[in-house]
Design a protein around this motif. Structure first.
Motif, PDB file in Angstrom:
ATOM      1  N   GLY A 112       0.794  -1.223   0.000  1.00 30.60           N
ATOM      2  CA  GLY A 112       0.000   0.000   0.000  1.00 30.60           C
ATOM      3  C   GLY A 112       0.822   1.266   0.000  1.00 30.60           C
ATOM      4  N   GLY A 113       2.096   1.153  -0.369  1.00 32.82           N
ATOM      5  CA  GLY A 113       3.001   2.299  -0.318  1.00 32.82           C
ATOM      6  C   GLY A 113       3.277   2.914  -1.671  1.00 32.82           C
ATOM      7  N   LYS A 114       4.324   3.703  -1.717  1.00 28.18           N
ATOM      8  CA  LYS A 114       4.675   4.442  -2.931  1.00 28.18           C
ATOM      9  C   LYS A 114       6.191   4.558  -3.023  1.00 28.18           C
ATOM     10  N   ILE A 115       6.722   4.401  -4.230  1.00 22.50           N
ATOM     11  CA  ILE A 115       8.166   4.537  -4.453  1.00 22.50           C
ATOM     12  C   ILE A 115       8.396   5.621  -5.503  1.00 22.50           C
ATOM     13  N   GLU A 116       9.351   6.513  -5.218  1.00 24.78           N
ATOM     14  CA  GLU A 116       9.663   7.614  -6.129  1.00 24.78           C
ATOM     15  C   GLU A 116      11.173   7.725  -6.299  1.00 24.78           C
ATOM     16  N   LEU A 117      11.564   8.368  -7.384  1.00 22.77           N
ATOM     17  CA  LEU A 117      12.988   8.526  -7.692  1.00 22.77           C
ATOM     18  C   LEU A 117      13.288   9.959  -8.081  1.00 22.77           C
ATOM     19  N   GLN A 118      14.394  10.475  -7.535  1.00 18.92           N
ATOM     20  CA  GLN A 118      14.982  11.737  -7.989  1.00 18.92           C
ATOM     21  C   GLN A 118      16.438  11.436  -8.319  1.00 18.92           C
ATOM     22  N   SER A 119      16.858  11.839  -9.504  1.00 18.87           N
ATOM     23  CA  SER A 119      18.212  11.485  -9.912  1.00 18.87           C
ATOM     24  C   SER A 119      18.749  12.458 -10.952  1.00 18.87           C
TER      25      SER A 119
END
Length: 308
Positions: free
Chosen positions: A282-289
């Motif tokens: 039920g979560g969320k994964i994000e990326l900054q790169s």
């Protein structure tokens, strides 16, 4: 259709009640006929328009399905070719060093070295097979979750211990600093219920990736309380990922193009597995790169209200 039939049957009676003058009735009948023609034309046009729209929609859906099927087929073909190469590499090493183990001219020290290499390559092959099994289970919805209260300090200790024994960490521990940042009191106060095994897999995969794609600098795991859940942030000073490829890396069998970095390619399943587990929780994964500056993966996992 029913309304049209009733109109034809009853309209004459209605017209006859409106006037007794034949000339007036004739005019009304003419207007009635034109009205009926216009209504019929409009209905036919509307039916044709809807049918045309429906066919266009079906054609678009078929085209999208066809493109998805072709893309899936292309990805699976590329995946099988990649996996074939990835499996063959450690397998050839295992077979080659096993043959050297039987060589009577090899010294005891050499045989011990070959034995270590065989074990390392065997573990690498096992991890690869585990990844293939995991992504298949996620795709088929066969992953079972077990929610219990998690002691975050214990979790971080176990992650750190496992990471320190990994080949990726051992190979680069002189060039890369590993840090874990959190507020001690906040960690003690958090009542966090989730699946500890899946969270370990998510964090371990992301940390191993960070070490794999970082030449020097630091890898940092930051843990923060956020709302009813916990936010895990994995930062590195690695090669980074171009913006055009940042969404692609979460797809099965896909990787960012790091061919110029000198980093060997894997199966392209690690981040897809992470994303699958995060979504199941039920979560969320994000990326900054940014290329040549580094990457930061943010993983938010909510706390579940009840144990199951």
């Amino acid at each position: 259709m029913s309304i049209g039939a009733l109109w034809i049957l009853l309209s004459d009676d209605i017209v006859n009640t409106m006037s007794e003058d034949p000339h007036v009735i004739s005019k009304i009948q003419t207007y009635k006929g034109w009205f009926f023609i216009l209504i019929t034309g409009w209905l036919l046009f509307e039916l044709a328009r809807r049918e045309f729209s429906r066919r266009n929609r079906l054609m678009r859906e078929l085209e999208i399905s066809k493109n998805k099927a072709e893309e899936a087929d292309r990805l699976k073909t590329a995946f099988l070719a990649n996996v074939s190469h990835e499996i063959r590499t450690p397998m050839n090493s295992i077979l080659g060093f096993s043959e050297l183990m039987t060589d009577s001219e090899s010294s005891v020290e050499e045989k011990a070295h070959y034995s270590t290499l065989i074990q390392e390559k065997g573990n690498e092959l096992l991890r690869m097979i585990d990844d293939i099994v995991e992504i298949s289970k996620i795709q088929e919805g066969q992953i079972s979750l077990c929610f219990n209260q998690i002691n975050l300090l214990t979790l971080l200790d176990e992650i750190t211990y496992t990471l320190h024994s990994s080949p990726e960490f051992i190979e680069k521990k002189e060039a890369i600093t590993f840090n874990v940042q959190f507020e001690l009191e906040a960690m003690r106060d958090i009542v966090f219920i989730s699946d500890v095994l899946r969270i370990k897999q998510i964090l371990y995969n992301l940390l191993i990736n960070a070490f794999r794609f970082t030449r020097e600098g630091a890898v940092t795991l930051i843990v923060e309380k956020q709302g009813e859940g916990v936010l895990f942030r994995i930062k590195d000073t690695g090669v980074g990922i171009p913006k055009s490829e940042q969404q692609k890396i979460f797809l099965r069998f896909q990787q960012a193009n790091n061919s110029l970095s000198g980093i060997p390619k894997g199966t392209g399943l690690g981040l897809a597995i992470c994303k699958g587990f995060v979504e199941l929780l039920g979560g969320k994964i994000e990326l900054q790169s940014e290329p040549e500056i580094g990457s930061e993966f943010s993983v938010y996992i909510p706390s579940h209200k009840e144990k199951s």
